[in-house]
Design a protein around this motif. Sequence first.
Motif, PDB file in Angstrom:
ATOM      1  N   PRO A 208       0.833  -1.202   0.000  1.00  0.00           N
ATOM      2  CA  PRO A 208       0.000   0.000   0.000  1.00  0.00           C
ATOM      3  C   PRO A 208       0.866   1.249   0.000  1.00  0.00           C
ATOM      4  O   PRO A 208       1.840   1.339   0.745  1.00  0.00           O
ATOM      5  CB  PRO A 208      -0.784  -0.126   1.314  1.00  0.00           C
ATOM      6  N   GLY A 209       0.533   2.194  -0.844  1.00  0.00           N
ATOM      7  CA  GLY A 209       1.280   3.446  -0.862  1.00  0.00           C
ATOM      8  C   GLY A 209       2.528   3.418  -1.732  1.00  0.00           C
ATOM      9  O   GLY A 209       3.227   4.422  -1.831  1.00  0.00           O
TER      10      GLY A 209
ATOM     11  N   LYS B 222      -3.415   3.196   4.170  1.00  0.00           N
ATOM     12  CA  LYS B 222      -2.899   1.875   3.782  1.00  0.00           C
ATOM     13  C   LYS B 222      -3.862   1.117   2.873  1.00  0.00           C
ATOM     14  O   LYS B 222      -3.990  -0.106   2.955  1.00  0.00           O
ATOM     15  CB  LYS B 222      -2.549   1.016   5.005  1.00  0.00           C
ATOM     16  N   MET B 223      -4.577   1.857   2.026  1.00  0.00           N
ATOM     17  CA  MET B 223      -5.442   1.220   1.030  1.00  0.00           C
ATOM     18  C   MET B 223      -4.588   0.997  -0.216  1.00  0.00           C
ATOM     19  O   MET B 223      -3.984   1.925  -0.741  1.00  0.00           O
ATOM     20  CB  MET B 223      -6.639   2.129   0.717  1.00  0.00           C
ATOM     21  N   ASN B 224      -4.549  -0.253  -0.693  1.00  0.00           N
ATOM     22  CA  ASN B 224      -3.662  -0.605  -1.797  1.00  0.00           C
ATOM     23  C   ASN B 224      -4.380  -0.485  -3.141  1.00  0.00           C
ATOM     24  O   ASN B 224      -5.524  -0.896  -3.277  1.00  0.00           O
ATOM     25  CB  ASN B 224      -3.143  -2.037  -1.599  1.00  0.00           C
ATOM     26  N   LEU B 225      -3.696   0.082  -4.124  1.00  0.00           N
ATOM     27  CA  LEU B 225      -4.275   0.209  -5.463  1.00  0.00           C
ATOM     28  C   LEU B 225      -3.833  -0.973  -6.333  1.00  0.00           C
ATOM     29  O   LEU B 225      -2.677  -1.363  -6.298  1.00  0.00           O
ATOM     30  CB  LEU B 225      -3.814   1.496  -6.140  1.00  0.00           C
TER      31      LEU B 225
END
Lengths: 282, 282
Positions: A208-209, B222-225
């Motif tokens: 993430p990030g 901390k949200m993952n793309l």
Amino acid sequence: MKIAFLGPHASFTQLAATQLFPNEELMPQANILDCFNAVEKGEADKAVVPLENSIEGTVSMTLDYLYKTPSIKIEAEGVMPIAHHLMIHPENSVEDLEKIYSHPQALAQSFHFLDTQYKEITRQDFSSTAAAAKYVSENKDQKIAAVANQFAANLYGLKIVHRNIQDFEQNHTRFIVISKQQTPYHNENLEVLGEKSGMLVNLPEDHPGGLHQVLSVFAWRKMNLSKIESRTLKTGLGNYFFFINVVGKWEDVLHGNALLELQSIQAEVDFLGNYKEFLLES
Amino acid sequence: MKIAFLGPHASFTQLAATQLFPNEELMPQANILDCFNAVEKGEADKAVVPLENSIEGTVSMTLDYLYKTPSIKIEAEGVMPIAHHLMIHPENSVEDLEKIYSHPQALAQSFHFLDTQYKEITRQDFSSTAAAAKYVSENKDQKIAAVANQFAANLYGLKIVHRNIQDFEQNHTRFIVISKQQTPYHNENLEVLGEKSGMLVNLPEDHPGGLHQVLSVFAWRKMNLSKIESRTLKTGLGNYFFFINVVGKWEDVLHGNALLELQSIQAEVDFLGNYKEFLLES
């Protein structure tokens, strides 16, 4: 010089290639992979392939092959407004039309016009707009028309009966010139729209990030991005690389430090070049 | 229920649609726009269209139509490993082959196999892999083969002579189910690979660091793309919107606050839904 391009004859990519390389030998290729192979094997000096919004190929393949062949870089970008025209055999009339042929995406891009002016006429898919134009030129006994570009109309001697039937004025296709030499491309006859850098960035781990961290490198330097696209790596689901365009002229300190900073956060960078963007006619 | 899908018959999208909706009425459409129109006008309840890496259409059109028709949302995603097979008429033999037909991207994706095993055989472009298979089934007097999928082989009664001739094991095509209702899609017979949210984000002004600011909203949470793609707006060069996939289950506070924070920085957000990702067979 030999220039490979995504064919067939009279395709939009040929229209781009003839403007970018008016005095060179053009070699039509069946698909995007063949264009990359011709350049990599030295059979062609350069190639012209679509990068964005083309109706002629799944352009994600261009990004994938750029990633797979690190020896190939970008020399220039061409931007062409998309213009579709309705054309018929010059000895025929548009009154008793029975069928309209074109590439499915070109028919979709002309949907509003076709649906108001020729609602009852059958539309038939062809593998390319150029192939549709060729078919119309070879079958004057049939009451048919093609949706294709100006170049195809000229090449196959067709009569344009409606100009600019595309739904949006501002629809563009982008092409890139690829080569192994990365010699600066220049053409005095084409209008320069801007300058940009292209790069492929690969993050070692998906966390993430991660992308946010990459973009920080550009953000605090006030470097503006004009394109970003994630592509899945062929090694499996969930691994990505990114194609990024940064707007502007190359500045040694600014760009050099940005690349160093990317490496310091363990990002793998394939710098594709700093190149100009040219306006093409359609 | 009526389900529109990007045709023609035996296309990869139909292969996806039959697995996602085994008991519903399937309506083939000529292009991606027709799929969106069918859903918007209520002629179809849902549609299945390619989102990524398809060989059947320029998938950027899917993103553009999602942007243009805010009433249409995403209910599910299907991921299908790409598998190409070489097939001939069952009464013919592979020994005296003269021509191989397929969609140019399918021929490119099988390049390594064709170039080693059938180097001298002419390859001929067709508008789709399914159309190539149909042509082979209807012309048993010709010494021809098609590169197409299992479904096309079954439908047109062809004999597969080489399986899995694609260059990469891990090449995937992604499809989405679109609708206006956004009813939760569920299918017990399909393996769930994960869950994600899709959204379109439009920045009011193009300024350096704008996208970085948007991604900050996700990064510090901390949200993952898993996917990001910029698309030029039809209003002119240099204006963009972004398609973003955020990995994971919807959490009211986390996601709700993220969307609020995006609005607070003047980003326009079209939330397309939180949906599951299903594994499809090819």
